[in-house]
Design a protein around this motif. Structure first.
Motif, PDB file in Angstrom:
ATOM      1  N   UNK A  83       0.856  -1.183   0.000  1.00 52.24           N
ATOM      2  CA  UNK A  83       0.000   0.000   0.000  1.00 52.24           C
ATOM      3  C   UNK A  83       0.894   1.236   0.000  1.00 52.24           C
ATOM      4  N   UNK A  84       0.670   2.143  -0.942  1.00 51.96           N
ATOM      5  CA  UNK A  84       1.447   3.387  -1.014  1.00 51.96           C
ATOM      6  C   UNK A  84       0.478   4.564  -1.048  1.00 51.96           C
ATOM      7  N   UNK A  85       0.862   5.647  -0.359  1.00 54.96           N
ATOM      8  CA  UNK A  85      -0.016   6.814  -0.321  1.00 54.96           C
ATOM      9  C   UNK A  85       0.766   8.028   0.163  1.00 54.96           C
ATOM     10  N   UNK A  86       0.225   9.209  -0.097  1.00 55.37           N
ATOM     11  CA  UNK A  86       0.759  10.430   0.504  1.00 55.37           C
ATOM     12  C   UNK A  86       0.264  10.489   1.946  1.00 55.37           C
ATOM     13  N   UNK A  87       1.021  11.129   2.805  1.00 54.33           N
ATOM     14  CA  UNK A  87       0.631  11.253   4.215  1.00 54.33           C
ATOM     15  C   UNK A  87       0.440  12.723   4.555  1.00 54.33           C
ATOM     16  N   UNK A  88      -0.369  12.984   5.558  1.00 57.83           N
ATOM     17  CA  UNK A  88      -0.610  14.353   5.990  1.00 57.83           C
ATOM     18  C   UNK A  88      -1.540  15.093   5.047  1.00 57.83           C
ATOM     19  N   UNK A  89      -1.581  16.401   5.181  1.00 56.03           N
ATOM     20  CA  UNK A  89      -2.400  17.247   4.341  1.00 56.03           C
ATOM     21  C   UNK A  89      -1.582  17.616   3.108  1.00 56.03           C
ATOM     22  N   UNK A  90      -1.921  17.044   1.972  1.00 56.17           N
ATOM     23  CA  UNK A  90      -1.184  17.255   0.716  1.00 56.17           C
ATOM     24  C   UNK A  90       0.303  16.938   0.871  1.00 56.17           C
ATOM     25  N   UNK A  91       0.639  15.894   1.617  1.00 56.22           N
ATOM     26  CA  UNK A  91       2.027  15.500   1.799  1.00 56.22           C
ATOM     27  C   UNK A  91       2.782  16.297   2.840  1.00 56.22           C
ATOM     28  N   UNK A  92       2.102  17.123   3.598  1.00 52.78           N
ATOM     29  CA  UNK A  92       2.748  17.942   4.643  1.00 52.78           C
ATOM     30  C   UNK A  92       2.259  17.487   6.016  1.00 52.78           C
ATOM     31  N   UNK A  93       3.203  17.395   6.940  1.00 50.18           N
ATOM     32  CA  UNK A  93       2.874  17.095   8.336  1.00 50.18           C
ATOM     33  C   UNK A  93       3.606  18.125   9.179  1.00 50.18           C
ATOM     34  N   UNK A  94       2.870  19.067   9.756  1.00 44.01           N
ATOM     35  CA  UNK A  94       3.500  20.112  10.547  1.00 44.01           C
ATOM     36  C   UNK A  94       3.860  19.594  11.938  1.00 44.01           C
ATOM     37  N   UNK A  95       4.561  20.423  12.687  1.00 46.05           N
ATOM     38  CA  UNK A  95       4.987  20.044  14.029  1.00 46.05           C
ATOM     39  C   UNK A  95       3.779  19.799  14.922  1.00 46.05           C
ATOM     40  N   UNK A  96       3.846  18.750  15.731  1.00 43.62           N
ATOM     41  CA  UNK A  96       2.802  18.349  16.679  1.00 43.62           C
ATOM     42  C   UNK A  96       1.489  18.010  15.982  1.00 43.62           C
ATOM     43  N   UNK A  97       1.577  17.616  14.731  1.00 44.78           N
ATOM     44  CA  UNK A  97       0.393  17.214  13.990  1.00 44.78           C
ATOM     45  C   UNK A  97       0.482  15.720  13.721  1.00 44.78           C
ATOM     46  N   UNK A  98      -0.634  15.086  13.712  1.00 47.92           N
ATOM     47  CA  UNK A  98      -0.695  13.677  13.374  1.00 47.92           C
ATOM     48  C   UNK A  98      -1.666  13.460  12.240  1.00 47.92           C
ATOM     49  N   UNK A  99      -1.617  12.285  11.656  1.00 51.76           N
ATOM     50  CA  UNK A  99      -2.608  11.954  10.646  1.00 51.76           C
ATOM     51  C   UNK A  99      -3.003  10.493  10.814  1.00 51.76           C
TER      52      UNK A  99
END
Length: 183
Positions: A83-99
């Protein structure tokens, strides 16, 4: 006081070139924090989106405890599926953020033996990879998948089939100090 040509021209307080390089490195480390991507809980999904009788839906939580990360990509695999996918919001994961990553597996019984990694580019222009079981590595340039797998000690199953059933849900915030790790 000797003012001859052979006398050192550097000031005692500056420390010379090595002191300058070390001070510049310390300033950069304070300004640019590397992402610290960590996998947390893997659990059966509370609300399965569209599972069949032969499948089960699982939710994984990925969190960034460090600096910002862009171009985040997830590769997860079992013995028979990749399984392959982008992670976060449009490929972005900011500090102290989870997905939350929701994954529909073909194994309806028991906890899946899920392996894989997340790869993301930090704001310091380096690439960072972290496996589900906690191993991590960093790269100066963008690595290819084989380079990441070899560095992290992972092997894709030979007979695994590519699936596109990895569904990314909205970004979530975790309370500070959450310590649930993925198994």
């Amino acid at each position: 006081m000797d003012r001859s040509v052979n006398a050192p021209t550097q000031h005692a307080s500056s420390g010379g070139a090595l002191g300058f390089v070390a001070a510049r490195r310390r300033r950069r480390q304070r300004l640019v924090a590397a992402p610290q991507l960590r996998w947390y809980s893997i659990a059966p999904s509370v609300e399965p989106p569209h599972s069949t009788a032969d499948a089960s839906v699982w939710t994984l939580l990925l969190r960034n405890d460090g600096g910002g990360a862009t171009d985040a990509r997830v590769t997860l695999f079992t013995t028979d599926a990749i399984y392959r996918s982008a992670a976060g919001t449009d490929g972005r994961i900011t500090q102290a953020e989870g997905c939350d990553l929701t994954l529909e597996l073909d194994h309806p019984d028991g906890t899946p033996s899920l392996r894989g990694y997340v790869l993301a580019r930090g704001t310091d222009r380096r690439w960072y990879a972290t496996t589900v079981d906690g191993r991590s590595a960093s790269f100066r340039t963008e690595p290819d998948e084989l380079g990441v797998l070899r560095t992290l000690g992972l092997k894709l199953p030979v007979n695994a089939v590519e699936h596109d059933r990895l569904v990314h849900s909205a970004a979530t915030d975790l309370p500070q100090g959450s310590s649930q790790r993925a198994a």
